[in-house]
Write a protein that holds these residues in place. Structure first.
Motif, short mmCIF file in Angstrom:
data_model
loop_
_atom_site.label_atom_id
_atom_site.label_comp_id
_atom_site.label_asym_id
_atom_site.label_seq_id
_atom_site.Cartn_x
_atom_site.Cartn_y
_atom_site.Cartn_z
N ALA A 50 -51.72 36.82 29.75
CA ALA A 50 -52.61 36.77 30.90
C ALA A 50 -52.45 35.47 31.69
N GLY A 51 -51.20 35.10 31.94
CA GLY A 51 -50.95 34.05 32.91
C GLY A 51 -51.20 32.63 32.44
N LYS A 52 -51.02 32.37 31.13
CA LYS A 52 -51.19 31.00 30.65
C LYS A 52 -49.90 30.20 30.75
N VAL A 53 -48.85 30.88 31.23
CA VAL A 53 -47.54 30.22 31.29
C VAL A 53 -47.08 30.14 32.74
N LYS A 54 -46.47 29.04 33.10
CA LYS A 54 -45.87 28.94 34.44
C LYS A 54 -44.41 28.58 34.30
N PHE A 55 -43.54 29.25 35.09
CA PHE A 55 -42.13 28.92 35.09
C PHE A 55 -41.88 27.68 35.92
N PRO A 56 -40.90 26.88 35.52
CA PRO A 56 -40.47 25.81 36.44
C PRO A 56 -39.88 26.45 37.69
N PRO A 57 -40.01 25.78 38.83
CA PRO A 57 -39.57 26.38 40.10
C PRO A 57 -38.10 26.80 40.09
N TRP A 58 -37.26 26.00 39.45
CA TRP A 58 -35.83 26.35 39.48
C TRP A 58 -35.58 27.69 38.78
N LEU A 59 -36.36 27.98 37.75
CA LEU A 59 -36.16 29.24 37.03
C LEU A 59 -36.60 30.42 37.90
N ASN A 60 -37.71 30.22 38.61
CA ASN A 60 -38.15 31.25 39.55
C ASN A 60 -37.06 31.56 40.57
N ARG A 61 -36.45 30.49 41.07
CA ARG A 61 -35.37 30.66 42.06
C ARG A 61 -34.19 31.40 41.44
N ALA A 62 -33.83 30.99 40.24
CA ALA A 62 -32.69 31.60 39.57
C ALA A 62 -32.93 33.10 39.37
N LEU A 63 -34.16 33.47 39.06
CA LEU A 63 -34.47 34.87 38.80
C LEU A 63 -34.25 35.74 40.04
N GLU A 64 -34.42 35.12 41.21
CA GLU A 64 -34.23 35.90 42.43
C GLU A 64 -32.78 36.39 42.57
N PHE A 65 -31.85 35.66 41.97
CA PHE A 65 -30.45 36.03 42.09
C PHE A 65 -30.06 37.15 41.12
N VAL A 66 -30.89 37.38 40.12
CA VAL A 66 -30.45 38.22 39.02
C VAL A 66 -30.04 39.64 39.42
N PRO A 67 -30.92 40.40 40.10
CA PRO A 67 -30.52 41.81 40.29
C PRO A 67 -29.22 42.00 41.07
N PRO A 68 -29.05 41.40 42.26
CA PRO A 68 -27.80 41.67 42.99
C PRO A 68 -26.57 41.14 42.28
N VAL A 69 -26.70 39.99 41.63
CA VAL A 69 -25.54 39.39 40.97
C VAL A 69 -25.08 40.26 39.80
N VAL A 70 -26.02 40.71 39.00
CA VAL A 70 -25.66 41.55 37.87
C VAL A 70 -25.08 42.88 38.34
N LEU A 71 -25.73 43.47 39.34
CA LEU A 71 -25.24 44.75 39.84
C LEU A 71 -23.82 44.60 40.38
N MET A 72 -23.58 43.52 41.13
CA MET A 72 -22.25 43.34 41.71
C MET A 72 -21.21 43.09 40.63
N ALA A 73 -21.59 42.39 39.57
CA ALA A 73 -20.64 42.15 38.47
C ALA A 73 -20.25 43.47 37.81
N ILE A 74 -21.10 44.47 37.93
CA ILE A 74 -20.78 45.79 37.37
C ILE A 74 -19.93 46.60 38.35
N ILE A 75 -20.32 46.53 39.64
CA ILE A 75 -19.63 47.36 40.64
C ILE A 75 -18.18 46.91 40.83
N ALA A 76 -17.98 45.58 40.93
CA ALA A 76 -16.68 45.07 41.39
C ALA A 76 -15.50 45.62 40.57
N PRO A 77 -15.54 45.54 39.23
CA PRO A 77 -14.40 46.11 38.49
C PRO A 77 -14.31 47.62 38.65
#
Lengths: 250, 106
Positions: free
Chosen positions: B25-52
């Motif tokens: 119930a929200g007792k944890v906060k991510f450091p800002p850099w991790l929040n930013r990194a998470l934004e990259f996750v879906p497209p980067v992972v999907l592209m790593a699958i599509i490209a080959p």
């Protein structure tokens, strides 16, 4: 099989209203998810997942993109720990959604929060987020969430079944290029993200590295390219913020 | 059985990710850099699958205008840029692919 009010309440009680509002707000998103579910079903057996396994995966895992990826990895001969690790990475984005919603569910008992967590998908997050933006009343909002979740869930499982059936009627379907459907669906999901230069570079880095590292065992290249792409994108983004320059447009 | 481990493991990691913050119930906060990194996750992972998948559909790198996987992908990306609608992108990409592969026999 529509179950009426279990406790003999009036059918116009707010929880019913919320439930059906949640379900109907989700209907347009079902149209987008349906072909995805059907394609998952048709691809399952040709990629080495049994029909029972496909239905079980849709019922138990309930996470579209990672189910597709699991199929792709199965077909490529990846080991199960790699598939599970990849699933973790692909679904890690859900933590952003739950971080967004946590203030709205804090008051609910644990069993409700667990159920809502299970049903947390891109689509339900979108529908529920709109509901919270439109009206702040949290009293029965979890019924709206439940309506959206059950609409998505039943649609997903049903479409998996339809896909399995179609795949059996037309066994040559696997030669129709449905494997390309997965690639094209992912491409369609990726493009809307490509709005900033760091994101574009991150995706390109991941693409090139994924091709270069394709022959590494256990699909390790996938994780390597994903982490590299994220690291490059994050670095560019932070450098951009530090210099605080206006974005160069060409 | 293998599929049991696979599905059980996928469930465990997926549900954990979805539930952990709700459970605490929200007792944890991510450091800002991790929040930013998470934004990259879906497209980067999907592209790593599509490209080959689309550049090496037969196991070897095939960067050619005769590669229907690659050409249909390019058309799909253009469609996605213009229409911004997932369903349209899928349909146009699939029709292009089918046309190239089965219509023209590429």
């Amino acid at each position: 099989m529509s179950s009426q009010c279990p406790r003999g309440e009036q059918s116009q009680s707010p929880r019913h209203t919320e439930f059906f509002a949640g379900a109907s707000a989700t209907v347009p998103l079902l149209v987008g998810a349906a072909p995805f579910g059907i394609i998952f079903g048709t691809l399952a057996e040709p990629n080495g997942l049994s029909a029972l396994g496909a239905i079980a995966m849709s019922l138990i895992v309930f996470a579209g993109a990672s189910q597709f990826i699991a199929l792709g990895l199965l077909a490529a001969g990846a080991s199960i720990p790699i598939i599970i690790a990849t699933t973790f990475i692909v679904n890690f984005r859900h933590i952003l959604y739950s971080a967004n919603l946590v203030a709205k569910v804090r008051h609910l008992p644990h069993h409700w929060r667990a159920l809502m967590a299970f049903g947390l998908t891109d689509e339900t997050f979108a529908a529920v987020n709109n509901r919270y933006q439109a009206q702040g009343n949290l009293q029965q909002a979890h019924w709206f969430y439940l309506g959206s979740f059950l609409a998505m869930y039943s649609n997903w499982v049903f479409c998996t079944y339809i896909g399995l059936t179609l795949g059996n009627i037309f066994p040559q379907m696997q030669n129709w290029g449905l494997d390309f459907a997965m690639s094209v669906t992912f491409l369609g999901m990726v493009v809307p993200y490509l709005k900033t230069r760091p994101m574009l570079v991150a995706v390109l880095v991941a693409a090139v590295l994924a091709v270069v590292s394709h022959d590494l065992p256990h699909k390790l290249g996938l994780l390597l390219s994903a982490f590299s792409g994220i690291a490059v994108g994050l670095s560019l983004m932070m450098l951009g913020n530090r210099n605080n320059k206006p974005q160069v447009s060409q | 059985m293998n599929e049991t481990f696979l599905i059980g493991g996928m469930f465990a990691v997926t549900f954990s990710v979805r539930y952990i913050l709700f459970a605490m119930a929200g007792k944890v906060k991510f450091p800002p850099w991790l929040n930013r990194a998470l934004e990259f996750v879906p497209p980067v992972v999907l592209m790593a699958i599509i490209a080959p998948n689309v550049t090496m559909p037969k196991g070897e790198l095939w960067l050619s205008p005769l590669n229907p996987w690659l050409i249909a992908s390019v058309i799909a990306v253009i469609t996605a840029l213009i229409r911004k609608d997932l369903l349209t992108t899928i349909v146009v990409g699939m029709l292009t692919f089918a046309g190239l592969r089965f219509g023209l026999g590429m």
